[in-house]
Write an enzyme that holds these catalytic residues in place. Structure first.
Site, PDB file in Angstrom:
ATOM      1  N   ASP A  21      14.696  37.499  26.950  1.00  0.00           N
ATOM      2  CA  ASP A  21      14.067  36.270  26.457  1.00  0.00           C
ATOM      3  C   ASP A  21      14.319  36.094  24.959  1.00  0.00           C
ATOM      4  OD1 ASP A  21      12.588  33.955  26.607  1.00  0.00           O
ATOM      5  OD2 ASP A  21      10.650  34.954  26.442  1.00  0.00           O
ATOM      6  N   ARG A  34      20.769  25.775  21.620  1.00  0.00           N
ATOM      7  CA  ARG A  34      20.228  26.895  22.386  1.00  0.00           C
ATOM      8  C   ARG A  34      21.327  27.721  23.088  1.00  0.00           C
ATOM      9  NH1 ARG A  34      15.227  27.026  23.964  1.00  0.00           N
ATOM     10  NH2 ARG A  34      15.876  27.716  26.021  1.00  0.00           N
ATOM     11  N   THR A  67      14.270  30.687  39.082  1.00  0.00           N
ATOM     12  CA  THR A  67      14.151  29.454  39.872  1.00  0.00           C
ATOM     13  C   THR A  67      13.672  28.320  38.955  1.00  0.00           C
ATOM     14  OG1 THR A  67      13.441  30.889  41.682  1.00  0.00           O
ATOM     15  CG2 THR A  67      13.138  28.535  41.997  1.00  0.00           C
ATOM     16  N   ASN A  69      14.204  27.971  35.837  1.00  0.00           N
ATOM     17  CA  ASN A  69      15.220  27.553  34.853  1.00  0.00           C
ATOM     18  C   ASN A  69      16.023  26.334  35.301  1.00  0.00           C
ATOM     19  OD1 ASN A  69      16.046  30.938  33.692  1.00  0.00           O
ATOM     20  ND2 ASN A  69      14.597  29.461  32.875  1.00  0.00           N
ATOM     21  N   SER A 193       6.425  36.256  34.093  1.00  0.00           N
ATOM     22  CA  SER A 193       7.207  35.065  34.463  1.00  0.00           C
ATOM     23  C   SER A 193       7.874  35.155  35.837  1.00  0.00           C
ATOM     24  CB  SER A 193       8.267  34.769  33.389  1.00  0.00           C
ATOM     25  OG  SER A 193       7.644  34.558  32.153  1.00  0.00           O
TER      26      SER A 193
HETATM   27  C1  FPP Z   1      16.049  33.376  28.044  1.00  0.00           C
HETATM   28  O1  FPP Z   1      16.037  32.859  26.746  1.00  0.00           O
HETATM   29  C2  FPP Z   1      17.409  33.605  28.557  1.00  0.00           C
HETATM   30  C3  FPP Z   1      17.959  33.002  29.667  1.00  0.00           C
HETATM   31  C4  FPP Z   1      17.232  32.021  30.473  1.00  0.00           C
HETATM   32  C5  FPP Z   1      19.346  33.257  30.094  1.00  0.00           C
HETATM   33  C6  FPP Z   1      19.870  34.648  29.922  1.00  0.00           C
HETATM   34  C7  FPP Z   1      21.338  34.599  30.054  1.00  0.00           C
HETATM   35  C8  FPP Z   1      22.219  35.322  29.351  1.00  0.00           C
HETATM   36  C9  FPP Z   1      21.872  36.350  28.365  1.00  0.00           C
HETATM   37  C10 FPP Z   1      23.654  34.997  29.604  1.00  0.00           C
HETATM   38  C11 FPP Z   1      24.504  36.041  30.140  1.00  0.00           C
HETATM   39  C12 FPP Z   1      23.952  36.863  31.204  1.00  0.00           C
HETATM   40  C13 FPP Z   1      24.701  37.579  32.054  1.00  0.00           C
HETATM   41  C14 FPP Z   1      24.023  38.527  32.955  1.00  0.00           C
HETATM   42  C15 FPP Z   1      26.154  37.470  32.142  1.00  0.00           C
HETATM   43  P1  FPP Z   1      15.387  31.429  26.500  1.00  0.00           P
HETATM   44  O2  FPP Z   1      16.436  30.402  26.651  1.00  0.00           O
HETATM   45  O3  FPP Z   1      14.214  31.282  27.408  1.00  0.00           O
HETATM   46  O4  FPP Z   1      14.939  31.552  25.008  1.00  0.00           O
HETATM   47  P2  FPP Z   1      13.630  30.908  24.330  1.00  0.00           P
HETATM   48  O5  FPP Z   1      12.452  31.552  25.004  1.00  0.00           O
HETATM   49  O6  FPP Z   1      13.772  31.312  22.910  1.00  0.00           O
HETATM   50  O7  FPP Z   1      13.705  29.432  24.551  1.00  0.00           O
END
Ligand code: FPP
Length: 247
Positions: A21, A34, A67, A69, A193
């Site tokens: 996260d 982002r 889900t 997301n 979550s």
């Molecule tokens: C959460 O941060 C992260 C995600 C929803 C996506 C995670 C994906 C990767 C690290 C990409 C690559 C992964 C693999 C396994 C190849 P957020 O967007 O919720 O951040 P925030 O809470 O600061 O908004």
């Protein structure tokens, strides 16, 4: 196995799960979109896998796309799916050479065709590897998983009196994975979550304020050291539990 300072090699968790996260906030802090955070999150995935392999963690499960997301802006969802395809294509050779078995859990049918295809190929290519399993939770949520299990049990000829915890576990997406002993969440948020709700009944939880793109091998080891300081009691009293040092 590599000797890392302060880590007891006789008490390595078998399975570590991570809620990655803070990508968005990391990027925004730097004045970027982002998706820039997601792009940089890939390096943290590499670092975590490397650390897990070094100390002998056998299963590493990453919450890559929930889900929920799917409700993000379309351009972010599309960019995440593209990143996933690109990362799988780029990394599969390396994963294979390092004897990593790649797997995925979640509602995989809802992934875009290209993503599903690359994923299936990478899973097929690495299926006989055994050193460590990298499990990507994609279009996954624990409540989805539990509802799916209930549906399948209801549609089977299992008698209600035969339903117990081990039978339910057999119907979950994680049926052939041990429960994680440790779950890590980055970015300072302290919640689960909808991730592996059934499986973390007795897991130790570790929260770090670091945003995911900054997470590196040493951060993984910090989490392991913290885990090793905990006394896992599984409902017993502290007197009933044998502390490793006293064995
Ligand atoms: C959460 O941060 C992260 C995600 C929803 C996506 C995670 C994906 C990767 C690290 C990409 C690559 C992964 C693999 C396994 C190849 P957020 O967007 O919720 O951040 P925030 O809470 O600061 O908004």
């Amino acid at each position: 196995m590599v000797d890392i300072e302060g880590i007891d090699q006789n008490n390595i968790p078998n399975h570590v799960a991570i809620i990655m996260d803070g990508n968005g906030r990391w990027a925004r802090e730097k004045g970027h979109e982002r998706i820039f955070g997601h792009l940089n999150g890939v390096e943290a995935v590499r670092a975590s896998l490397k650390a897990a392999r070094k100390i002998g963690v056998k299963f590493l499960t990453l919450y890559a796309f929930s889900t929920e997301n799917w409700n993000r802006p379309k351009e972010e969802v599309d960019a995440l799916m593209d990143l996933l395809v690109k990362t799988i294509v780029e990394e599969v050779k390396d994963l294979h050479e390092n004897k990593v078995k790649l797997r995925a859990i979640g509602s995989l049918d809802s992934l875009p065709e290209a993503c599903r295809k690359e994923l299936d190929e990478a899973v097929e290519q690495t299926k006989d590897n055994g050193e460590v399993e990298l499990v990507l939770a994609l279009s996954y949520s624990a409540r989805w998983e539990i509802v799916e299990a209930i549906r399948k049990i209801a549609a089977s000829d299992v008698k209600s009196e035969d339903i117990d915890e081990s039978l339910v576990a057999e119907y979950l997406a994680t049926r052939d994975l041990p429960d994680p002993e440790l779950m890590i969440r980055t970015s300072g948020e302290q919640r689960i979550s909808n991730f592996l709700l059934w499986q973390i009944a007795y897991s130790e939880l570790y929260f770090t304020p670091k945003f995911w793109p900054d997470f590196r091998e040493d951060d993984f080891y910090d989490a392991i050291r913290d885990y090793q300081r905990r006394q896992r009691r599984f409902g017993k009293t502290s007197e009933q539990v044998i502390i490793p040092e006293q064995e």
